[in-house]
Design a protein around this motif. Structure first.
Motif, mmCIF file in Angstrom:
data_model
loop_
_atom_site.group_PDB
_atom_site.id
_atom_site.type_symbol
_atom_site.label_atom_id
_atom_site.label_comp_id
_atom_site.label_asym_id
_atom_site.label_seq_id
_atom_site.Cartn_x
_atom_site.Cartn_y
_atom_site.Cartn_z
ATOM 1 N N ASP A 1 0.829 -1.210 0.000
ATOM 2 C CA ASP A 1 0.000 0.000 0.000
ATOM 3 C C ASP A 1 0.860 1.256 0.000
ATOM 4 O O ASP A 1 0.557 2.233 -0.686
ATOM 5 C CB ASP A 1 -0.925 0.003 1.220
ATOM 6 C CG ASP A 1 -2.014 -1.052 1.131
ATOM 7 O OD1 ASP A 1 -2.492 -1.312 0.021
ATOM 8 O OD2 ASP A 1 -2.380 -1.620 2.170
ATOM 9 N N LEU B 1 2.482 1.882 -3.371
ATOM 10 C CA LEU B 1 1.477 2.358 -4.323
ATOM 11 C C LEU B 1 1.216 3.855 -4.131
ATOM 12 O O LEU B 1 1.059 4.595 -5.111
ATOM 13 C CB LEU B 1 0.182 1.561 -4.177
ATOM 14 C CG LEU B 1 -0.908 1.869 -5.203
ATOM 15 C CD1 LEU B 1 -0.423 1.601 -6.620
ATOM 16 C CD2 LEU B 1 -2.166 1.057 -4.913
ATOM 17 N N GLN C 1 -3.286 -3.309 -11.588
ATOM 18 C CA GLN C 1 -2.596 -4.500 -11.107
ATOM 19 C C GLN C 1 -2.936 -5.681 -11.999
ATOM 20 O O GLN C 1 -4.104 -5.984 -12.240
ATOM 21 C CB GLN C 1 -2.995 -4.811 -9.664
ATOM 22 C CG GLN C 1 -2.301 -6.049 -9.118
ATOM 23 C CD GLN C 1 -2.313 -6.091 -7.601
ATOM 24 O OE1 GLN C 1 -2.387 -5.065 -6.945
ATOM 25 N NE2 GLN C 1 -2.235 -7.275 -7.052
ATOM 26 N N SER D 1 -8.549 -3.215 -11.544
ATOM 27 C CA SER D 1 -8.213 -2.676 -10.228
ATOM 28 C C SER D 1 -9.402 -1.923 -9.654
ATOM 29 O O SER D 1 -10.180 -1.311 -10.403
ATOM 30 C CB SER D 1 -7.008 -1.735 -10.312
ATOM 31 O OG SER D 1 -5.805 -2.458 -10.449
ATOM 32 N N THR E 1 -4.825 -1.541 -3.788
ATOM 33 C CA THR E 1 -4.161 -2.806 -4.109
ATOM 34 C C THR E 1 -5.170 -3.943 -4.257
ATOM 35 O O THR E 1 -4.791 -5.112 -4.359
ATOM 36 C CB THR E 1 -3.135 -3.173 -3.018
ATOM 37 O OG1 THR E 1 -3.779 -3.175 -1.740
ATOM 38 C CG2 THR E 1 -1.978 -2.187 -3.009
ATOM 39 N N ARG F 1 -7.014 -8.966 -2.596
ATOM 40 C CA ARG F 1 -5.754 -8.305 -2.257
ATOM 41 C C ARG F 1 -4.743 -9.374 -1.892
ATOM 42 O O ARG F 1 -5.011 -10.233 -1.054
ATOM 43 C CB ARG F 1 -5.911 -7.329 -1.094
ATOM 44 C CG ARG F 1 -4.614 -6.568 -0.784
ATOM 45 C CD ARG F 1 -4.847 -5.505 0.276
ATOM 46 N NE ARG F 1 -4.965 -6.090 1.604
ATOM 47 C CZ ARG F 1 -3.927 -6.293 2.433
ATOM 48 N NH1 ARG F 1 -2.704 -5.969 2.059
ATOM 49 N NH2 ARG F 1 -4.125 -6.816 3.630
#
Length: 468
Positions: free
Chosen positions: A265, A268, A282, A296, A302, A360
């Motif tokens: 996280d 990102l 992703q 995504s 994420t 995730r």
């Protein structure tokens, strides 16, 4: 299918298919090189369904050779690095007849493959049976090797007709794409093969880097006005740490797709800050089940969905399992213990799922650090550490401990002029009120860089302890 692929290339004609260094090659030139390569292979005695090793990185010749072998219904084994271990594994389990080198022209060598040792006879027989099934279906094959970080690589056999057919179906014949796509992912990896096939069947331009380093990649983005960048979280962090996104004009970028490893996280957030206005997606896939179409939740999340009609997923005991239309035929040197009885592939990825179906990735099951019964996934601690303004990068891993079973270790690359002692002290102080005591590292190494594999992933199995 083969006629469809050749027909598309002919229709794309004078459009640029490949850009290599300062040379552009059109689809017609690629088609001509494929035909030339097929003639060379025939003259050397390469017959349909022979297993052929292709040694080389991205180039007109290497791409043309793989496609020529597909048209010839061969089993292709691409190898960027011809290491002794990998070649021995391929020879033992695939029994290749030929080796094609594409580094400087086209060199075809016939291999003297020894008879299998008695201990390996049953495995070799099973491998031959898989190749025979491909031959019986009059299909081409693709062999990929796992990274093999803890031993001999797994030899993964795919039906190449299925992989190509899926791409043709997903990208039906239409006006040629104007997209130029950087071939950042490895030529002998499922991600690289996926990028290459996706680009060529749609009439895009495959831009070939010769060094997969931030300076060259960013220079190519600037020069070719690249709009889509497929890469990994670790590589994105390298770009940011080196300031390459500021040294080069990357304003053409519209989409960054990232995969090969989980994204934390905190990293990102860092990517979003440094690439404002660029959409982040992703991706997810495995060498065994192919690359799935994903969606995504957002560029700053994420969480993602597998939105591919050809891929099913389920979660069993926290582990993601997949079943896909392009699933591998099997391992040629290992028992298929990664497959359930009903042919679901155990990915080894631990995930959590929201009520509306978003996933995730928490990390790899084999990377769980068990400290006296308390468990930690490295990604969790790395994300906390990356929130520090004094830490540019880090890698968390476990080591055996006689008392607790395992202990938590971390290698950190500090920002600025921190001394090693100051960096270690900062890690302990920064984590003190943020994580449970068992997650505090017992060993902190200060490194100049975090090691990255050829597949653009952090190396966790044996990280370098430089400056420990």
């Amino acid at each position: 299918m083969r006629d469809e692929l050749v027909g598309r290339f002919a229709d794309f004609g004078t459009k640029t298919a490949i850009f290599d260094q300062d040379t552009a090659f059109t689809y017609q030139e690629l088609l001509d090189r494929i035909r030339y390569t097929r003639d060379v292979l025939r003259r050397h005695g390469v017959a349909p369904h022979d297993v052929v090793v292709v040694h080389g990185n991205y180039s007109l010749d290497s791409i043309a050779t793989v496609l020529a072998l597909f048209l010839g219904r061969n089993v292709v084994v691409p190898l960027v690095t011809l290491g002794e271990r990998d070649l021995d594994t391929v020879v033992e389990h695939c029994r290749p007849r030929f080796l094609v080198r594409t580094g400087a022209g086209l060199v075809v060598e016939e291999l003297d493959t020894p008879a299998p040792a008695p201990a390996a006879a049953s495995t070799t027989s099973a491998s031959a049976g898989m190749i025979d099934r491909l031959s019986g279906a009059d299909a081409a094959g693709l062999v990929l090797l796992s990274s093999g970080s803890t031993g001999a690589p797994k030899v993964i056999l795919h039906n190449l007709d299925t992989l190509v057919g899926e791409k043709l179906e997903k990208r039906p014949r239409r006006r040629a794409s104007s997209l130029s796509i950087l071939m950042v992912l490895m030529f002998d990896h499922i991600g690289g093969i996926n990028s290459l096939l996706s680009t060529l069947v749609a009439g895009g331009t495959a831009v070939l880097p010769h060094q997969r380093v931030p300076e060259e990649i960013c220079g190519l983005i600037e020069r070719h006005r690249i709009r889509v960048l497929p890469t990994s979280p670790t590589f994105l962090n390298l770009i940011i740490m080196g300031g390459f996104h500021q040294r080069f004009d990357l304003s053409s970028l519209r989409l960054i797709t990232y995969g090969t490893e989980p994204m934390s996280d905190e990293l990102l957030k860092r990517v979003n800050r440094n690439f404002p206005g660029v959409r982040l997606l992703q991706t997810f896939g495995t060498s065994e089940t192919g690359i799935a179409t994903t969606t995504s939740e957002s560029s700053d999340s994420t969480y993602f969905k597998i939105s591919d009609t050809g891929v099913e997923h389920r979660i069993v005991d926290g582990e993601l399992q997949l079943r896909s239309r392009v699933q591998f035929l099997g391992y040629m040197n290992y028992a298929d213990d990664s497959l359930t009885e009903d042919r679901w592939f155990r990915t080894g990825d631990l995930v959590e799922e929201t009520d509306d179906g978003y996933l995730r990735i928490r990390g790899r099951a084999k990377e769980v650090i068990n400290v006296g019964g308390e468990k930690l996934l490295p990604l969790e601690l790395e994300s906390v550490l990356l929130a520090s303004p004094l830490i540019e990068d880090c890698v968390v891993y476990g080591k055996p401990n006689a008392i607790t079973g395992q202990t938590v270790c971390v290698s950190v690359k500090p920002r600025g002029e921190l001394t090693r002692a100051a960096a270690r002290k900062h890690v302990l102080e920064f984590l003190a009120d943020k994580v449970e005591p068992f997650k505090i590292p017992s060993k902190i190494s200060v490194v100049d860089s975090v090691e990255m594999s050829d597949r653009l992933k952090k190396v966790r199995s044996q990280p370098r302890d430089v400056g420990a």
